[in-house]
Design a protein around this motif. Structure first.
Motif, PDB file in Angstrom:
ATOM      1  N   LYS A   1      16.744  43.901  17.274  1.00  0.00           N
ATOM      2  CA  LYS A   1      17.435  43.699  18.881  1.00  0.00           C
ATOM      3  C   LYS A   1      18.335  44.929  18.447  1.00  0.00           C
ATOM      4  CE  LYS A   1      20.027  40.232  21.184  1.00  0.00           C
ATOM      5  NZ  LYS A   1      19.645  39.056  21.598  1.00  0.00           N
ATOM      6  N   ILE A   2      18.986  45.171  17.842  1.00  0.00           N
ATOM      7  CA  ILE A   2      20.021  46.276  17.775  1.00  0.00           C
ATOM      8  C   ILE A   2      19.104  47.891  17.308  1.00  0.00           C
ATOM      9  CG2 ILE A   2      21.940  47.783  16.496  1.00  0.00           C
ATOM     10  CD1 ILE A   2      22.229  44.903  15.477  1.00  0.00           C
ATOM     11  N   ILE A   3      18.762  48.756  18.890  1.00  0.00           N
ATOM     12  CA  ILE A   3      18.581  49.848  18.898  1.00  0.00           C
ATOM     13  C   ILE A   3      19.077  50.984  17.904  1.00  0.00           C
ATOM     14  CG2 ILE A   3      17.519  51.786  19.869  1.00  0.00           C
ATOM     15  CD1 ILE A   3      17.941  49.799  22.089  1.00  0.00           C
TER      16      ILE A   3
ATOM     17  N   GLY B   1      20.371  54.067  16.491  1.00  0.00           N
ATOM     18  CA  GLY B   1      19.896  55.577  17.110  1.00  0.00           C
ATOM     19  C   GLY B   1      20.618  56.274  16.210  1.00  0.00           C
ATOM     20  N   ARG B   2      20.933  56.179  15.264  1.00  0.00           N
ATOM     21  CA  ARG B   2      21.025  56.925  13.697  1.00  0.00           C
ATOM     22  C   ARG B   2      20.065  57.179  13.154  1.00  0.00           C
ATOM     23  NH1 ARG B   2      26.375  53.905  11.893  1.00  0.00           N
ATOM     24  NH2 ARG B   2      27.894  55.243  12.486  1.00  0.00           N
ATOM     25  N   ALA B   3      18.804  55.840  12.667  1.00  0.00           N
ATOM     26  CA  ALA B   3      17.783  55.881  12.372  1.00  0.00           C
ATOM     27  C   ALA B   3      16.798  57.095  12.846  1.00  0.00           C
ATOM     28  CB  ALA B   3      17.301  54.974  12.199  1.00  0.00           C
ATOM     29  N   LEU B   4      16.400  57.175  14.067  1.00  0.00           N
ATOM     30  CA  LEU B   4      16.165  57.452  15.177  1.00  0.00           C
ATOM     31  C   LEU B   4      16.480  58.953  15.547  1.00  0.00           C
ATOM     32  CD1 LEU B   4      13.504  57.739  17.112  1.00  0.00           C
ATOM     33  CD2 LEU B   4      15.217  56.498  19.461  1.00  0.00           C
TER      34      LEU B   4
ATOM     35  N   GLU C   1      12.766  54.121  24.800  1.00  0.00           N
ATOM     36  CA  GLU C   1      11.277  54.549  24.268  1.00  0.00           C
ATOM     37  C   GLU C   1      10.951  53.167  22.947  1.00  0.00           C
ATOM     38  OE1 GLU C   1       8.096  58.012  24.836  1.00  0.00           O
ATOM     39  OE2 GLU C   1       9.222  58.235  23.408  1.00  0.00           O
ATOM     40  N   SER C   2      11.554  53.181  22.340  1.00  0.00           N
ATOM     41  CA  SER C   2      11.565  53.170  20.974  1.00  0.00           C
ATOM     42  C   SER C   2      11.767  51.425  21.087  1.00  0.00           C
ATOM     43  CB  SER C   2      12.618  54.026  20.228  1.00  0.00           C
ATOM     44  OG  SER C   2      14.025  52.629  20.520  1.00  0.00           O
TER      45      SER C   2
ATOM     46  N   ALA D   1      18.085  41.578  28.962  1.00  0.00           N
ATOM     47  CA  ALA D   1      17.925  42.795  29.735  1.00  0.00           C
ATOM     48  C   ALA D   1      17.743  44.495  28.091  1.00  0.00           C
ATOM     49  CB  ALA D   1      18.678  43.189  30.355  1.00  0.00           C
ATOM     50  N   ILE D   2      17.382  45.071  28.121  1.00  0.00           N
ATOM     51  CA  ILE D   2      17.889  46.267  27.382  1.00  0.00           C
ATOM     52  C   ILE D   2      18.789  46.900  28.140  1.00  0.00           C
ATOM     53  CG2 ILE D   2      16.526  48.947  26.560  1.00  0.00           C
ATOM     54  CD1 ILE D   2      14.037  47.781  27.271  1.00  0.00           C
ATOM     55  N   VAL D   3      20.102  47.225  26.988  1.00  0.00           N
ATOM     56  CA  VAL D   3      20.849  47.411  27.302  1.00  0.00           C
ATOM     57  C   VAL D   3      21.496  49.083  26.750  1.00  0.00           C
ATOM     58  CG1 VAL D   3      23.660  47.307  27.405  1.00  0.00           C
ATOM     59  CG2 VAL D   3      21.842  45.631  27.877  1.00  0.00           C
TER      60      VAL D   3
END
Ligand code: GUN
Length: 276
Positions: free
Chosen positions: A3-5, A7-10, A146-147, A220-222
């Motif tokens: 659920k948590i996107i 950003g650090r890993a991407l 997108e991820s 929602a995607i937040v």
């Protein structure tokens, strides 16, 4: 997908790809950053950019100017960097001290070296499909969305921002995927309704805890672009602790959009170096 996107890993994955590309193509990208004044957050961001550049092999040049620098002094440095053949990318760290005219200074940059893609000519070229140079902030936000792997077609997005122009490129990237996107100002009367109808909610208004649970649609995607200092903590625009339960996907602050904008900055610095 969590659920948590993350950003650090991407961003880490993208930095590795950039490092390999620089090595394989034997590139020598070079970024000059102009940092004016003493804002601690700006100094922190520039130090993160410096570290990321050094890690992947982008030459980094820092131009530190005093808080009370005149417009003429700043424009002299911009002009010098425009002409410096060793430098293929320029970034002017924002926000500038209040006495300086941000638009005028951005306009003075050679658009071919504008790594943020903030020069109006670059924004217009991108919006009118005359260029595939995507501003890093927009690209970072888009890649986070997108991820999630979600099908974006026919979804609705709302972007909460004080400045329209910086977020038009995000709107365009989403529109190209069949998303209907509106940009709203945090002071708009119908702000809660506009947010509540969004399948994708992007907040970039710079107000801590502005987006509350009642303003968010179920599942929602937040995406939280805000970085606000509250006491010792850095928090986003989203009231994360309550919105978390309602969202399907959400970016944390820190560790969401921030690392991605740095990664996309490197990506664009390499792109400018490849074009020259
Ligand atoms: N300040 C905060 N984010 C950014 C950014 O992406 N670019 C510049 N130039 N300044 C910033």
């Amino acid at each position: 997908m969590d659920k948590i996107i993350d950003g650090r890993a991407l961003a880490e994955k993208i930095r590795q790809e950039i490092k390999e590309e620089i090595h394989k193509k034997n590139l020598r990208p070079s970024l000059a950053v102009i940092l004016i004044g003493n804002d601690p957050a700006s100094h922190l961001y520039v130090s993160l950019k410096k570290r990321a550049c050094q890690e992947v092999g982008v030459d980094f040049h820092e131009y530190l100017l005093a808080e009370n620098s005149s417009e003429e002094e700043v424009l002299t440095v911009v002009d010098f960097l425009n002409k410096d053949e060793q430098v293929n990318a320029i970034l002017i760290q924002l926000p500038l001290p209040k006495h300086l005219d941000t638009d005028k200074i951005i306009l003075a940059m050679d658009p071919k070296k504008d790594v943020d893609g903030f020069h109006p000519q670059n924004i217009n070229n991108f919006l009118s499909k005359q260029s595939d140079f995507v501003p890093g902030l927009a690209l970072g936000i888009y890649k986070l969305i997108e991820s999630t792997g979600e099908n974006l077609a026919n979804k609705k997005a709302t972007i909460v921002a004080k400045s329209n122009i910086l977020y038009q490129p995000v709107a365009k990237l989403l529109n190209d995927q069949g998303v209907t996107t509106t940009i709203v100002h945090p002071g708009d009367k119908d702000i809660s309704d506009r947010c509540r109808e969004a399948d994708i909610l992007i907040s970039a208004c710079g107000k801590a805890f502005f987006i509350t649970e009642d303003m968010v649609k179920e599942d929602a995607i937040v995406i939280d672009v805000g970085t606000n200092q509250v006491g010792e903590s850095t928090v986003g625009d989203v009231d994360y602790s309550t919105v978390f339960a309602k969202a399907k996907f959400i970016t944390p602050v820190p560790g969401g959009v921030g690392p991605m904008t740095v990664a996309m900055l490197l990506y664009n610095a390499v792109k400018l170096a490849s074009q020259n």
